[in-house]
Design a protein around this motif. Structure first.
Motif, PDB file in Angstrom:
ATOM      1  N   LEU A 387      -0.028  -2.982   9.577  1.00 32.70           N
ATOM      2  CA  LEU A 387      -1.478  -3.074   9.717  1.00 32.70           C
ATOM      3  C   LEU A 387      -2.139  -2.714   8.393  1.00 32.70           C
ATOM      4  CD1 LEU A 387      -1.904  -1.191  13.127  1.00 32.70           C
ATOM      5  CD2 LEU A 387      -1.985  -3.658  12.779  1.00 32.70           C
ATOM      6  N   GLY A 388      -3.317  -3.301   8.147  1.00 33.94           N
ATOM      7  CA  GLY A 388      -4.050  -2.948   6.941  1.00 33.94           C
ATOM      8  C   GLY A 388      -5.133  -3.951   6.628  1.00 33.94           C
ATOM      9  N   VAL A 389      -5.428  -4.103   5.342  1.00 33.60           N
ATOM     10  CA  VAL A 389      -6.400  -5.080   4.851  1.00 33.60           C
ATOM     11  C   VAL A 389      -5.783  -5.805   3.661  1.00 33.60           C
ATOM     12  CG1 VAL A 389      -8.395  -3.746   5.611  1.00 33.60           C
ATOM     13  CG2 VAL A 389      -7.532  -3.438   3.293  1.00 33.60           C
ATOM     14  N   CYS A 390      -6.337  -6.986   3.366  1.00 30.19           N
ATOM     15  CA  CYS A 390      -5.885  -7.733   2.189  1.00 30.19           C
ATOM     16  C   CYS A 390      -7.054  -8.519   1.630  1.00 30.19           C
ATOM     17  CB  CYS A 390      -4.724  -8.677   2.537  1.00 30.19           C
ATOM     18  SG  CYS A 390      -5.184 -10.071   3.583  1.00 30.19           S
ATOM     19  N   ARG A 391      -6.899  -8.951   0.391  1.00 30.12           N
ATOM     20  CA  ARG A 391      -7.919  -9.819  -0.206  1.00 30.12           C
ATOM     21  C   ARG A 391      -7.914 -11.168   0.501  1.00 30.12           C
ATOM     22  NH1 ARG A 391      -5.809  -8.105  -5.399  1.00 30.12           N
ATOM     23  NH2 ARG A 391      -7.133  -6.488  -6.312  1.00 30.12           N
ATOM     24  N   GLU A 392      -9.087 -11.751   0.676  1.00 30.65           N
ATOM     25  CA  GLU A 392      -9.181 -13.066   1.307  1.00 30.65           C
ATOM     26  C   GLU A 392      -8.476 -14.120   0.458  1.00 30.65           C
ATOM     27  OE1 GLU A 392     -12.654 -15.158   3.814  1.00 30.65           O
ATOM     28  OE2 GLU A 392     -13.132 -14.899   1.696  1.00 30.65           O
ATOM     29  N   SER A 393      -8.346 -13.879  -0.838  1.00 33.15           N
ATOM     30  CA  SER A 393      -7.785 -14.880  -1.755  1.00 33.15           C
ATOM     31  C   SER A 393      -6.268 -14.812  -1.881  1.00 33.15           C
ATOM     32  CB  SER A 393      -8.406 -14.697  -3.142  1.00 33.15           C
ATOM     33  OG  SER A 393      -8.143 -13.394  -3.640  1.00 33.15           O
ATOM     34  N   VAL A 394      -5.568 -13.963  -1.087  1.00 34.70           N
ATOM     35  CA  VAL A 394      -4.112 -13.874  -1.234  1.00 34.70           C
ATOM     36  C   VAL A 394      -3.469 -15.208  -0.882  1.00 34.70           C
ATOM     37  CG1 VAL A 394      -4.012 -11.407  -0.757  1.00 34.70           C
ATOM     38  CG2 VAL A 394      -3.819 -13.030   1.127  1.00 34.70           C
ATOM     39  N   SER A 395      -2.306 -15.469  -1.491  1.00 32.30           N
ATOM     40  CA  SER A 395      -1.584 -16.708  -1.222  1.00 32.30           C
ATOM     41  C   SER A 395      -1.067 -16.713   0.203  1.00 32.30           C
ATOM     42  CB  SER A 395      -0.413 -16.848  -2.208  1.00 32.30           C
ATOM     43  OG  SER A 395       0.379 -17.969  -1.875  1.00 32.30           O
ATOM     44  N   ARG A 396      -1.259 -17.833   0.896  1.00 32.09           N
ATOM     45  CA  ARG A 396      -0.810 -17.958   2.285  1.00 32.09           C
ATOM     46  C   ARG A 396       0.541 -18.669   2.384  1.00 32.09           C
ATOM     47  NH1 ARG A 396      -5.927 -17.444   4.832  1.00 32.09           N
ATOM     48  NH2 ARG A 396      -7.212 -16.344   3.306  1.00 32.09           N
ATOM     49  N   LYS A 397       1.071 -19.147   1.275  1.00 31.38           N
ATOM     50  CA  LYS A 397       2.290 -19.942   1.312  1.00 31.38           C
ATOM     51  C   LYS A 397       3.431 -19.212   0.594  1.00 31.38           C
ATOM     52  CE  LYS A 397      -0.321 -23.023   3.197  1.00 31.38           C
ATOM     53  NZ  LYS A 397      -0.322 -23.147   4.679  1.00 31.38           N
ATOM     54  N   TRP A 409      -3.219  -3.656   1.223  1.00 24.18           N
ATOM     55  CA  TRP A 409      -3.233  -2.216   1.423  1.00 24.18           C
ATOM     56  C   TRP A 409      -2.846  -1.995   2.887  1.00 24.18           C
ATOM     57  CZ3 TRP A 409      -6.686  -5.101  -1.242  1.00 24.18           C
ATOM     58  CH2 TRP A 409      -6.833  -4.817  -2.613  1.00 24.18           C
ATOM     59  N   ALA A 410      -1.582  -1.619   3.135  1.00 20.56           N
ATOM     60  CA  ALA A 410      -1.064  -1.645   4.500  1.00 20.56           C
ATOM     61  C   ALA A 410      -0.104  -0.492   4.745  1.00 20.56           C
ATOM     62  CB  ALA A 410      -0.353  -2.968   4.784  1.00 20.56           C
ATOM     63  N   VAL A 411       0.051  -0.152   6.054  1.00 24.21           N
ATOM     64  CA  VAL A 411       0.989   0.863   6.534  1.00 24.21           C
ATOM     65  C   VAL A 411       1.947   0.183   7.501  1.00 24.21           C
ATOM     66  CG1 VAL A 411       1.176   2.900   8.014  1.00 24.21           C
ATOM     67  CG2 VAL A 411      -0.483   2.859   6.162  1.00 24.21           C
ATOM     68  N   ARG A 412       3.220   0.631   7.511  1.00 24.20           N
ATOM     69  CA  ARG A 412       4.248  -0.047   8.290  1.00 24.20           C
ATOM     70  C   ARG A 412       5.053   0.958   9.116  1.00 24.20           C
ATOM     71  NH1 ARG A 412       8.435  -3.437   4.823  1.00 24.20           N
ATOM     72  NH2 ARG A 412       8.883  -1.399   3.925  1.00 24.20           N
ATOM     73  N   LEU A 413       5.462   0.505  10.324  1.00 24.17           N
ATOM     74  CA  LEU A 413       6.480   1.186  11.118  1.00 24.17           C
ATOM     75  C   LEU A 413       7.706   0.277  11.156  1.00 24.17           C
ATOM     76  CD1 LEU A 413       7.719   3.190  13.130  1.00 24.17           C
ATOM     77  CD2 LEU A 413       6.507   1.967  14.955  1.00 24.17           C
ATOM     78  N   ARG A 414       8.875   0.828  10.746  1.00 19.55           N
ATOM     79  CA  ARG A 414      10.105   0.057  10.773  1.00 19.55           C
ATOM     80  C   ARG A 414      11.283   1.014  10.877  1.00 19.55           C
ATOM     81  NH1 ARG A 414      11.899  -3.589   5.687  1.00 19.55           N
ATOM     82  NH2 ARG A 414      12.119  -1.488   4.823  1.00 19.55           N
ATOM     83  N   ASP A 415      12.208   0.694  11.800  1.00 20.05           N
ATOM     84  CA  ASP A 415      13.414   1.499  11.987  1.00 20.05           C
ATOM     85  C   ASP A 415      13.072   2.972  12.226  1.00 20.05           C
ATOM     86  OD1 ASP A 415      14.878  -0.827  11.534  1.00 20.05           O
ATOM     87  OD2 ASP A 415      15.001  -0.454   9.374  1.00 20.05           O
TER      88      ASP A 415
END
Length: 503
Positions: A387-397, A409-415
């Motif tokens: 979860l987080g936020v990102c720039r609208e202009s980030v590459s989608r591909k 700018w994000a936080v993650r839960l994994r393992d």
């Protein structure tokens, strides 16, 4: 008379034959030059193209003739390097401008009739302006001027209330991602223009424009207004509205003020006497009582750190929905666009420029170019999520690495472990498993904070400098056994209870 045409030879002994032969050769050469002349014609009006889309720049010869063996060149202010070059029957990329490489295509279906067009893909702000299409044969050349107008529709205006000013409420409208410079206006319910208190338009690093327009709403004026931002080239606009409740305009009664002053004096005198009476008792408190007081103070500090920060953030709650145009084909969105989960199969969806094709994620429909915003996401017992936020202009591909340097700018839960996706990542100590995560964006302060809503603690805060539009980012993740994990849920934010927490 035999009817035969007499022949002339430069070797003839007749003195009159040589001038006639020279005259005939000159006439034939002039006829050849005249027959090879042509003009180049382009469109008589500007060509408009949307950002991220494509533009077609057509040109044709008059009279009609084949251009297969000609040199065809589209260029800007300088003849070389070119936007696109065709010569010797094929496209030539050695002289092509760096910024157009991989983005141009010569459409040659009607080249034998002298009609060709240049297609430019992935339109950018720098593509705006004048072009020349140039045709050259063995004996002649001509060109024509074309104008390409680039246009981009920006984000939905974000309206925020930013305190008192001049006896009223200052309201600010912000929107980003426009090209060219947009027009911004405030209007009342009847559509009439309202005077703005201030207006600022700035150009961002990606050459797109951001606008900020403010208005001061008084109790006597219209308390419901709308902000309109228009692209004049596209003749399209985006708008948002806000209604200011009367409670924002407190009425002050002079008699109530006087009574309040008298009561304050009386209470102050009574408090002073009470203080003098109990001062001795306070000085005789036992060590045990002082220890209890210190313990209460420590608890108060913990509440300020963990609870008060979250409660303040919740004052800026906004309604966030999911944008289906950005969602990976592996994701399943609910009809109300409040839930997203990983599906069992890949859906047959159009591969539009906004959609993520590799990353199994989706963006929020709302974009934020300023102010403070807060939303909450239910994660339940999920074992993986981002979860987080990102720039609208980030590459989608293609594959991307989530980090602030790449616009995430994000936080993650994994393992079983929580971490902030810095570079490198930062492990997060979590004592109480969050069933709901709060995200708080303070754009001007350059902060994105994450909260464990379950116990009120702050998980992590990113500090950076933001530009352009930011959008919420969601990646539901998979169960340990595969797809079809539980959904991420955009939850309504409860109103903070008790007390005035301040801005």
């Amino acid at each position: 008379m035999t009817g035969k045409v007499p022949s002339f030879s430069p070797l003839s002994t007749g003195s009159s034959a040589l001038p006639g032969y020279v005259t005939l050769c000159l006439a034939l050469q002039v006829h050849r030059l005249v027959s090879a002349q042509f003009t180049v014609t382009g469109p008589d009006h500007p060509i408009t193209a949307s950002l991220g889309g494509e533009a077609i720049l057509p040109c044709h010869l008059s009279p009609r003739m084949s251009a297969e063996n000609m040199e065809l060149r589209w260029f800007r202010s300088q003849f070389s390097p070119a936007v696109h070059l065709y010569r010797d029957g094929q496209d030539q990329y050695g002289e092509q401008m760096q910024e157009y490489r991989g983005r141009t295509e010569l459409l040659k279906d009607d080249i034998t009739s002298g009609r060709v067009s240049l297609r430019i893909r992935d339109i950018r702000p720098s593509d705006d302006g004048q072009y020349k299409c140039f045709f050259q044969s063995d004996v002649s050349y001509e060109d024509a001027m074309l104008e390409l107008q680039v246009a981009g529709l920006g984000s939905v205006p974000a309206i925020s209330v930013e305190g008192h000013q001049d006896g009223g409420i200052r309201v600010v409208c912000r929107s980003a991602g426009w090209y060219p410079q947009p027009e911004a206006q405030w209007r009342d319910l009847q559509g009439q223009l309202l005077p703005s208190a201030s207006e600022k338009i700035s150009q961002e690093a990606d050459d797109l424009f951001q606008t900020e327009i403010a208005i001061v709403i008084t109790e006597e004026s219209n308390q419901k207004v709308s902000c309109h931002v228009r692209n004049t080239r596209l003749n399209q606009e985006r708008e948002s509205a806000i209604s200011i409740a009367e409670l924002f305009f407190p009425r002050v009664n002079p008699w109530m003020v006087a009574l309040g002053v008298i009561l304050a004096v009386l209470i102050g005198l009574a408090s002073y006497g009470f203080w003098r009476q109990h001062r001795a008792k306070e000085m005789l408190r036992s060590d045990l009582e002082r220890q209890k007081e210190e313990h209460r103070e420590e608890k108060g500090k913990l509440f300020t750190e963990f609870g008060l920060g979250l409660r303040r953030a919740q004052l800026y709650a906004v309604d966030v929905t999911l944008d289906p145009d950005t969602a990976s084909a592996w994701l399943v969105l609910s009809e109300d666009r409040k839930r997203v989960s990983d599906g069992d199969t890949r859906q047959d969806l159009p591969n539009n420029p906004e959609r993520f094709d590799y990353c199994v994620c989706v963006l929020g429909a709302e974009g934020f170019a300023g102010g403070r915003r807060y939303w909450e996401v239910g994660v339940g017992d999920k074992t993986r999520w981002i979860l987080g936020v990102c720039r609208e202009s980030v590459s989608r591909k293609g594959k991307v690495t989530l980090s602030p340097g790449n616009g995430y700018w994000a936080v993650r839960l994994r393992d079983g472990g929580y971490e902030a996706l810095t570079s490198p990542s930062t492990p997060l100590p979590v004592s109480v498993r969050p069933g709901r995560v709060g995200i708080f964006l303070d754009y001007e302060a350059g902060e994105v904070s994450f909260y464990n809503v379950t116990d009120g603690s702050r998980l992590f805060t990113f500090t950076d400098t933001f530009s352009g539009t930011l959008r919420p980012y969601f990646r539901p993740g998979l169960n340990a056994g595969g797809r079809n994990a539980a959904p991420l849920i955009l939850c309504p934010v409860p109103a903070p209870a008790g007390g005035n927490l301040g801005p």
